[in-house]
Every structure is written in structure tokens, then in C-alpha cells.
Design an enzyme around this catalytic site. Structure first.
Site, PDB file in Angstrom:
ATOM      1  N   HIS A  51       5.883  -1.903  -5.163  1.00  9.74           N
ATOM      2  CA  HIS A  51       7.195  -1.448  -4.716  1.00  9.74           C
ATOM      3  C   HIS A  51       8.188  -2.591  -4.876  1.00  9.74           C
ATOM      4  O   HIS A  51       7.818  -3.771  -4.831  1.00  9.74           O
ATOM      5  CB  HIS A  51       7.144  -1.032  -3.251  1.00  9.74           C
ATOM      6  CG  HIS A  51       6.358   0.217  -3.007  1.00  9.74           C
ATOM      7  ND1 HIS A  51       6.434   0.910  -1.823  1.00  9.74           N
ATOM      8  CD2 HIS A  51       5.478   0.902  -3.781  1.00  9.74           C
ATOM      9  CE1 HIS A  51       5.651   1.965  -1.874  1.00  9.74           C
ATOM     10  NE2 HIS A  51       5.044   1.976  -3.051  1.00  9.74           N
ATOM     11  N   GLU A  53      10.298  -3.826  -2.854  1.00 11.90           N
ATOM     12  CA  GLU A  53      10.309  -4.742  -1.712  1.00 11.90           C
ATOM     13  C   GLU A  53       9.149  -5.726  -1.780  1.00 11.90           C
ATOM     14  O   GLU A  53       9.323  -6.918  -1.509  1.00 11.90           O
ATOM     15  CB  GLU A  53      10.189  -3.961  -0.387  1.00 11.90           C
ATOM     16  CG  GLU A  53      11.277  -2.940  -0.173  1.00 11.90           C
ATOM     17  CD  GLU A  53      10.892  -1.537  -0.605  1.00 11.90           C
ATOM     18  OE1 GLU A  53      11.278  -0.586   0.092  1.00 11.90           O
ATOM     19  OE2 GLU A  53      10.212  -1.381  -1.641  1.00 11.90           O
ATOM     20  N   CYS A  81       8.913   1.987   3.034  1.00 10.30           N
ATOM     21  CA  CYS A  81       7.741   2.706   3.530  1.00 10.30           C
ATOM     22  C   CYS A  81       7.003   1.843   4.556  1.00 10.30           C
ATOM     23  O   CYS A  81       7.365   0.688   4.797  1.00 10.30           O
ATOM     24  CB  CYS A  81       6.808   3.066   2.371  1.00 10.30           C
ATOM     25  SG  CYS A  81       5.949   1.634   1.664  1.00 10.30           S
ATOM     26  N   CYS A  84       5.679  -1.520   3.132  1.00 18.98           N
ATOM     27  CA  CYS A  84       6.725  -2.525   2.942  1.00 18.98           C
ATOM     28  C   CYS A  84       7.249  -3.045   4.276  1.00 18.98           C
ATOM     29  O   CYS A  84       7.571  -4.231   4.400  1.00 18.98           O
ATOM     30  CB  CYS A  84       7.840  -1.951   2.084  1.00 18.98           C
ATOM     31  SG  CYS A  84       7.307  -1.615   0.386  1.00 18.98           S
TER      32      CYS A  84
END
Length: 155
Positions: A51, A53, A81, A84
Site C-alpha cells: 500500500h 502508506e 486500512c 496501515c
């Protein structure tokens, strides 16, 4: 957030879910500067953890030579999410600013409020809705294109 949106557009062009992130380091008495920038790379890397992040956090830790991201703000186009959010807590991100909410997977306020759990060893300050319409629009465009809804109906 403008720089995070640029990253989201890169993800869009690469066929990734268009989420972008940047980390700004803001130590006292020093100028603010971007120390990490990333976009989703899940499909390209065949890695569910890739991801924006997560990649940005890793870059920032590398840049600072420390896993503690003191004086750092994470700007991300979509609500992070749960995974993260956990990484933000563990890396001691001081502040999170995000654009669009994620009702299906958002770990900040939509699905759950992971960053607000009392008793955690670190609290992340949160601001939401930053350029939310723009952040939401790029997601909508991506998924419409993915589903073929951007085509004109046949006559």
C-alpha cells in the site's frame, strides 16, 4: 495533499488502485520537507502489503535512519486500512491527514477507529477530508474505467 494526489495519478496510470501518500518531516526550527512519496504497487509487486502508506513509511524510516518517525505527517488520498493504521502506530507517525473516506476498509473512522483505541502506546493525530472531493473523484474514475462504465452505450 497535492503531492499525494500526483502519486495517486501515477498509480492510476499503472493500473493500480489510485492511492498516493507522502510523508512530510517537520522538526522544530527546520523547514518542512517531503522525505517519502509512494503510490499503491500491490498488483505490480504481487504483494498485498504494498500500500502507498506502507511504502512511504519504509522510505521515511530509511531516509531518517530511524524507525521512529518523530515530527512526521503522513498525507494520503484515502483513509488508511487497519494494516496501515497499525504501521502508523508502530512507526510513531505524529499526524495523519487523509482525503476520502473508505467505508469498506477504512481503519481510522469508517470501518473501525483503530487510531483512537485508548491505552495504545502511541496516539496519532488525525485530520480528514483534506481535498476529499478530488481524492474521491480519482477513485470513482478508476473503478468506472475498470468496470468499463466509461464507454458510451451502443446504439
Amino acid at each position: 495533499m497535492g503531492e499525494a494526489l500526483k502519486e495517486a495519478r501515477k498509480a492510476f496510470e499503472e493500473g493500480e488502485v489510485p492511492i498516493g501518500a507522502v510523508i512530510v518531516h517537520e522538526p522544530p526550527s527546520q523547514p518542512r520537507r517531503i522525505i517519502a512519496r509512494a503510490h499503491n504497487q500491490v498488483e505490480m509487486l504481487h504483494d498485498a502489503t504494498a500500500h502507498a502508506e506502507m511504502i512511504a513509511i519504509t522510505q521515511a524510516e530509511e531516509h531518517l535512519g530511524n524507525w521512529r518517525l518523530q515530527y512526521c505527517t503522513l498525507y494520503v488520498t484515502v483513509e488508511p486500512c487497519i494494516m496501515c493504521c497499525g504501521a502508523m502506530i508502530l512507526s510513531r507517525i505524529e499526524r495523519l491527514c487523509y482525503g476520502a473516506r473508505d467505508p469498506k476498509a477504512g481503519g481510522v473512522e469508517s470501518l473501525c477507529s483503530l487510531l483512537a483505541i485508548p491505552g495504545l502506546n502511541h496516539q496519532v493525530k488525525v485530520c480528514s477530508g483534506l481535498r476529499g472531493n478530488e481524492c474521491s473523484a480519482i477513485l470513482k474514475e478508476f473503478f468506472q474505467k475498470l468496470r468499463g462504465k466509461d464507454k458510451a452505450p451502443s446504439e
